[in-house]
Design a protein around this motif. Structure first.
Motif, PDB file in Angstrom:
ATOM      1  N   ARG A  70     -32.056  16.207  44.308  1.00  0.00           N
ATOM      2  CA  ARG A  70     -32.832  16.797  45.418  1.00  0.00           C
ATOM      3  C   ARG A  70     -32.238  18.099  45.927  1.00  0.00           C
ATOM      4  O   ARG A  70     -32.910  18.846  46.644  1.00  0.00           O
ATOM      5  CB  ARG A  70     -32.989  15.784  46.563  1.00  0.00           C
ATOM      6  CG  ARG A  70     -34.004  14.704  46.247  1.00  0.00           C
ATOM      7  CD  ARG A  70     -34.460  13.962  47.493  1.00  0.00           C
ATOM      8  NE  ARG A  70     -33.437  13.128  48.082  1.00  0.00           N
ATOM      9  CZ  ARG A  70     -33.176  11.879  47.712  1.00  0.00           C
ATOM     10  NH1 ARG A  70     -33.875  11.321  46.719  1.00  0.00           N
ATOM     11  NH2 ARG A  70     -32.239  11.169  48.304  1.00  0.00           N
ATOM     12  N   ARG A  74     -37.116  21.972  42.513  1.00  0.00           N
ATOM     13  CA  ARG A  74     -37.872  20.945  41.778  1.00  0.00           C
ATOM     14  C   ARG A  74     -38.523  21.502  40.518  1.00  0.00           C
ATOM     15  O   ARG A  74     -38.649  20.775  39.515  1.00  0.00           O
ATOM     16  CB  ARG A  74     -38.942  20.328  42.710  1.00  0.00           C
ATOM     17  CG  ARG A  74     -39.743  19.206  42.031  1.00  0.00           C
ATOM     18  CD  ARG A  74     -38.846  18.040  41.662  1.00  0.00           C
ATOM     19  NE  ARG A  74     -39.533  16.996  40.910  1.00  0.00           N
ATOM     20  CZ  ARG A  74     -39.611  16.973  39.576  1.00  0.00           C
ATOM     21  NH1 ARG A  74     -39.067  17.960  38.857  1.00  0.00           N
ATOM     22  NH2 ARG A  74     -40.220  15.970  38.967  1.00  0.00           N
ATOM     23  N   GLU A  75     -38.945  22.750  40.522  1.00  0.00           N
ATOM     24  CA  GLU A  75     -39.639  23.288  39.356  1.00  0.00           C
ATOM     25  C   GLU A  75     -38.693  23.553  38.178  1.00  0.00           C
ATOM     26  O   GLU A  75     -39.144  23.839  37.066  1.00  0.00           O
ATOM     27  CB  GLU A  75     -40.368  24.586  39.713  1.00  0.00           C
ATOM     28  CG  GLU A  75     -39.487  25.765  40.097  1.00  0.00           C
ATOM     29  CD  GLU A  75     -39.040  25.742  41.558  1.00  0.00           C
ATOM     30  OE1 GLU A  75     -38.394  26.717  41.988  1.00  0.00           O
ATOM     31  OE2 GLU A  75     -39.332  24.748  42.259  1.00  0.00           O
ATOM     32  N   GLU A 124     -45.329   4.124  41.822  1.00  0.00           N
ATOM     33  CA  GLU A 124     -45.173   4.298  43.271  1.00  0.00           C
ATOM     34  C   GLU A 124     -43.778   3.900  43.722  1.00  0.00           C
ATOM     35  O   GLU A 124     -43.152   4.588  44.539  1.00  0.00           O
ATOM     36  CB  GLU A 124     -46.233   3.478  43.998  1.00  0.00           C
ATOM     37  CG  GLU A 124     -47.649   4.019  43.868  1.00  0.00           C
ATOM     38  CD  GLU A 124     -48.690   3.059  44.405  1.00  0.00           C
ATOM     39  OE1 GLU A 124     -48.298   1.995  44.930  1.00  0.00           O
ATOM     40  OE2 GLU A 124     -49.900   3.367  44.306  1.00  0.00           O
ATOM     41  N   LEU A 127     -41.208   6.533  42.552  1.00  0.00           N
ATOM     42  CA  LEU A 127     -41.238   7.736  43.387  1.00  0.00           C
ATOM     43  C   LEU A 127     -40.483   7.507  44.695  1.00  0.00           C
ATOM     44  O   LEU A 127     -39.759   8.396  45.169  1.00  0.00           O
ATOM     45  CB  LEU A 127     -42.688   8.136  43.672  1.00  0.00           C
ATOM     46  CG  LEU A 127     -43.420   8.868  42.553  1.00  0.00           C
ATOM     47  CD1 LEU A 127     -44.910   8.933  42.845  1.00  0.00           C
ATOM     48  CD2 LEU A 127     -42.845  10.275  42.343  1.00  0.00           C
ATOM     49  N   GLU A 128     -40.638   6.327  45.259  1.00  0.00           N
ATOM     50  CA  GLU A 128     -39.923   6.028  46.505  1.00  0.00           C
ATOM     51  C   GLU A 128     -38.420   5.990  46.280  1.00  0.00           C
ATOM     52  O   GLU A 128     -37.642   6.531  47.077  1.00  0.00           O
ATOM     53  CB  GLU A 128     -40.411   4.694  47.068  1.00  0.00           C
ATOM     54  CG  GLU A 128     -39.777   4.345  48.414  1.00  0.00           C
ATOM     55  CD  GLU A 128     -40.361   3.083  49.014  1.00  0.00           C
ATOM     56  OE1 GLU A 128     -39.758   2.570  49.983  1.00  0.00           O
ATOM     57  OE2 GLU A 128     -41.402   2.597  48.522  1.00  0.00           O
ATOM     58  N   LEU A 132     -38.496  11.906  45.112  1.00  0.00           N
ATOM     59  CA  LEU A 132     -39.022  13.170  44.610  1.00  0.00           C
ATOM     60  C   LEU A 132     -40.537  13.202  44.775  1.00  0.00           C
ATOM     61  O   LEU A 132     -41.171  12.168  44.981  1.00  0.00           O
ATOM     62  CB  LEU A 132     -38.659  13.343  43.130  1.00  0.00           C
ATOM     63  CG  LEU A 132     -37.159  13.388  42.808  1.00  0.00           C
ATOM     64  CD1 LEU A 132     -36.940  13.421  41.301  1.00  0.00           C
ATOM     65  CD2 LEU A 132     -36.481  14.592  43.467  1.00  0.00           C
ATOM     66  N   ASP A 133     -41.119  14.392  44.649  1.00  0.00           N
ATOM     67  CA  ASP A 133     -42.558  14.522  44.881  1.00  0.00           C
ATOM     68  C   ASP A 133     -43.387  14.143  43.663  1.00  0.00           C
ATOM     69  O   ASP A 133     -44.594  13.911  43.776  1.00  0.00           O
ATOM     70  CB  ASP A 133     -42.896  15.954  45.315  1.00  0.00           C
ATOM     71  CG  ASP A 133     -42.528  16.995  44.264  1.00  0.00           C
ATOM     72  OD1 ASP A 133     -41.741  16.677  43.342  1.00  0.00           O
ATOM     73  OD2 ASP A 133     -43.026  18.137  44.351  1.00  0.00           O
ATOM     74  N   ARG A 134     -42.751  14.073  42.496  1.00  0.00           N
ATOM     75  CA  ARG A 134     -43.500  13.730  41.289  1.00  0.00           C
ATOM     76  C   ARG A 134     -42.541  13.290  40.196  1.00  0.00           C
ATOM     77  O   ARG A 134     -41.336  13.548  40.249  1.00  0.00           O
ATOM     78  CB  ARG A 134     -44.329  14.921  40.801  1.00  0.00           C
ATOM     79  CG  ARG A 134     -43.502  16.078  40.278  1.00  0.00           C
ATOM     80  CD  ARG A 134     -44.365  17.254  39.844  1.00  0.00           C
ATOM     81  NE  ARG A 134     -43.580  18.335  39.258  1.00  0.00           N
ATOM     82  CZ  ARG A 134     -42.946  19.274  39.950  1.00  0.00           C
ATOM     83  NH1 ARG A 134     -43.002  19.255  41.283  1.00  0.00           N
ATOM     84  NH2 ARG A 134     -42.262  20.220  39.337  1.00  0.00           N
TER      85      ARG A 134
END
Length: 329
Positions: A70, A74-75, A124, A127-128, A132-134
């Motif tokens: 994090r 992210r990209e 889901e 991700l939790e 992260l966002d994806r």
């Protein structure tokens, strides 16, 4: 480090991917700071692709990997995780998870689930845990005994998620090449993760998966290039595929090591580079639990390996003839 696309997807991986099972306390505990240091070392070495799964440490690997990543844009990195095992809380907690290979408290139990609903619930939850966002890449994880459900429900669910843009690439991860070949032929996966079946000691995938993947434009990521230990440090007591290695395999690995030493090359480096040679292989995945292990793995990619080494391994009958071999350099 060089990046390459996974199949026809927009996701990319570096030649070396960081396998995060180790920081999920595979076999023995890893302190939090060592786990974070391993990811930091991977980033410093130019590694930008990271692989994890709910199975690894009952979610510990995902939590640690996400926390460490994090801090980075992210990209700039790619994360892969897996579906097929849901984690169900256990109450009360009873014992640990060492029977499944992980030195963590048995806070959850694994439930096989390759249904459509199971896929979405698994993503889901991942991700939790990752925070992260994806997730970039999602693999069906070890569907050996669940082929019909994985093909009929889990794969179509992943295909829809890819079409919706929820994930960028989809694949399958297994320790065998035969069923991976069936997925390559019968589906539109972008990639497969093959563990332990294209190594200096086992080239089973050359007969089915590798030519099929090359013909169909499917990327192969090779894991388990050390066959769980015997190709990293061949000696009595070494492991092959997470069990005691047969004496004949240890002897073969020792003979390979002797050839490598004559050419001034570590056996580990030969193992990594050998796996990268086939046309279909996009990268290798190496598990690490410390900064030192990551730095060593990245260094192996930089070493010069003369063509004469491969010629000698073949001449001594330690490698079959006709295999794709790395170029010098």
């Amino acid at each position: 480090m060089h990046r390459a696309p996974l199949g026809r997807s927009g996701a990319t991986v570096t030649r070396l991917s960081f396998g995060a099972a180790g920081i999920g306390n595979l076999f023995s505990p890893v302190p939090d700071e060592a786990a974070a240091g391993a990811v930091e070392a991977a980033w410093a070495a130019g590694i930008r692709s990271f692989d994890t799964a709910p199975h690894y440490g009952l979610g510990l690997s995902e939590r640690r990997l996400g926390a460490a990543l994090r801090r980075y844009p992210r990209e700039e990195f790619t994360v892969a995780t897996k579906v097929g095992r849901l984690l169900v809380p256990t109450t009360p907690v009873d014992g640990d998870d060492r029977a499944n290979g992980f030195a963590v408290a048995a806070t959850h139990r694994r439930v096989w689930d390759f249904t459509t609903d199971g896929v979405r619930r698994s993503i889901e939850a991942s991700l939790e845990r990752l925070g992260l966002d994806r997730i970039d890449i999602v693999h069906l994880h070890d569907p050996d005994d669940h082929y019909d459900e994985a093909l009929g429900q889990a794969y179509p669910a992943l295909e829809r998620l890819r079409a919706e843009g929820v994930v960028r690439a989809i694949g399958v991860g297994m320790n065998q090449s035969a069923m991976l070949t069936r997925f390559v032929r019968d589906t539109d996966v972008d990639a497969v993760l093959l563990a332990g079946r294209y190594t200096l000691l086992d080239q089973g995938a050359v007969a089915d998966l590798l030519p099929e993947a090359a013909a169909r434009g499917v990327s192969v990521i090779v894991g388990g290039v050390f066959n769980s230990g015997v190709l990293a440090a061949p000696s009595p007591g070494a492991t092959f595929d997470y069990a005691a290695a047969p004496a004949a395999l240890i002897d073969r690995a020792l003979r390979m090591q002797a050839v490598c030493r004559r050419h001034g090359v570590p056996l580990r480096a030969a193992a990594v580079r050998f796996a990268l040679a086939p046309q279909a292989v996009t990268g290798v995945l190496i598990g690490a639990r410390s900064a030192e292990e990551v730095t060593d793995a990245a260094h192996l990619l930089e070493l010069d390996i003369p063509e004469a080494l491969w010629s000698e391994l073949t001449a001594e009958g330690l490698l079959p003839g006709g295999l794709p071999l790395p170029e010098a350099g």
